[in-house]
Motif scaffolding. Structure first.
Motif, short mmCIF file in Angstrom:
data_model
loop_
_atom_site.label_atom_id
_atom_site.label_comp_id
_atom_site.label_asym_id
_atom_site.label_seq_id
_atom_site.Cartn_x
_atom_site.Cartn_y
_atom_site.Cartn_z
N PRO A 46 1.08 -1.16 0.02
CA PRO A 46 -0.03 0.13 0.10
C PRO A 46 0.85 1.34 -0.20
O PRO A 46 1.80 1.49 0.62
CB PRO A 46 -0.85 -0.17 1.20
CG PRO A 46 -0.79 -1.47 1.50
CD PRO A 46 0.25 -2.23 1.21
N GLU A 74 -3.75 1.43 -3.08
CA GLU A 74 -4.47 1.02 -2.09
C GLU A 74 -5.03 -0.43 -2.20
O GLU A 74 -4.82 -0.84 -3.38
CB GLU A 74 -5.82 1.99 -1.88
CG GLU A 74 -5.37 3.30 -1.73
CD GLU A 74 -6.87 4.23 -1.77
OE1 GLU A 74 -7.89 3.46 -2.12
OE2 GLU A 74 -6.61 5.23 -1.46
N PRO A 75 -5.12 -1.22 -1.21
CA PRO A 75 -5.60 -2.54 -1.30
C PRO A 75 -6.80 -2.75 -2.26
O PRO A 75 -6.89 -3.89 -3.03
CB PRO A 75 -5.80 -3.02 0.09
CG PRO A 75 -5.05 -2.38 0.88
CD PRO A 75 -5.04 -0.90 0.31
N VAL A 134 -2.37 -5.27 -4.36
CA VAL A 134 -1.85 -4.35 -3.44
C VAL A 134 -1.92 -4.99 -2.00
O VAL A 134 -3.24 -4.95 -1.49
CB VAL A 134 -2.57 -3.04 -3.56
CG1 VAL A 134 -1.79 -2.17 -2.44
CG2 VAL A 134 -2.56 -2.51 -4.77
#
Length: 118
Positions: free
Chosen positions: A14, A86-87, A116
């Motif tokens: 991230p 971002e995830p 991610v």
């Protein structure tokens, strides 16, 4: 017939960055608006970013300010620079021509996986 070859994906933490590339094997590439799409597991494919033949760009709200789409007509290539990942950005990413309302071409490439995760 068109062939699309995406690359550049991978595993990133991230906050990290990746640059995706899509080579389009089709004549007169420069005439087409292009787009990046993504599909996360269990979800429908969604539009991420578009770029016109004149290089005007548009982005989904979820990636605005973090992703940048660009193109190199001399190389028949469209890029997606992804920063501050971002995830929720985890997905398979695809490119296609953009009709104004959705993908123009019926065929797709193999996509490139972006994960991610810490």
């Amino acid at each position: 017939q068109v062939q699309l070859v995406e690359s550049g994906g991978g595993l990133v933490q991230p906050g990290g960055s990746l640059r995706l590339s899509c080579v389009v094997y089709r004549k007169i590439f420069s005439f087409y608006a292009m787009a990046w799409y993504r599909q996360a597991p269990g979800k429908q494919r969604e539009l991420v970013a578009t770029i016109t033949s004149g290089s005007s760009t548009n982005y989904a709200d979820s990636v605005k300010g973090r992703f940048t789409i660009s193109r190199d007509n001399g190389k028949n290539t469209v890029y997606l620079q992804m920063n501050s990942l971002e995830p929720e950005d985890t997905a398979v990413y695809y490119c296609n021509a953009y009709s104004g309302s959705g993908p123009l071409w019926g065929s797709w490439g193999q996509g490139t996986q972006v994960t991610v995760s810490s």
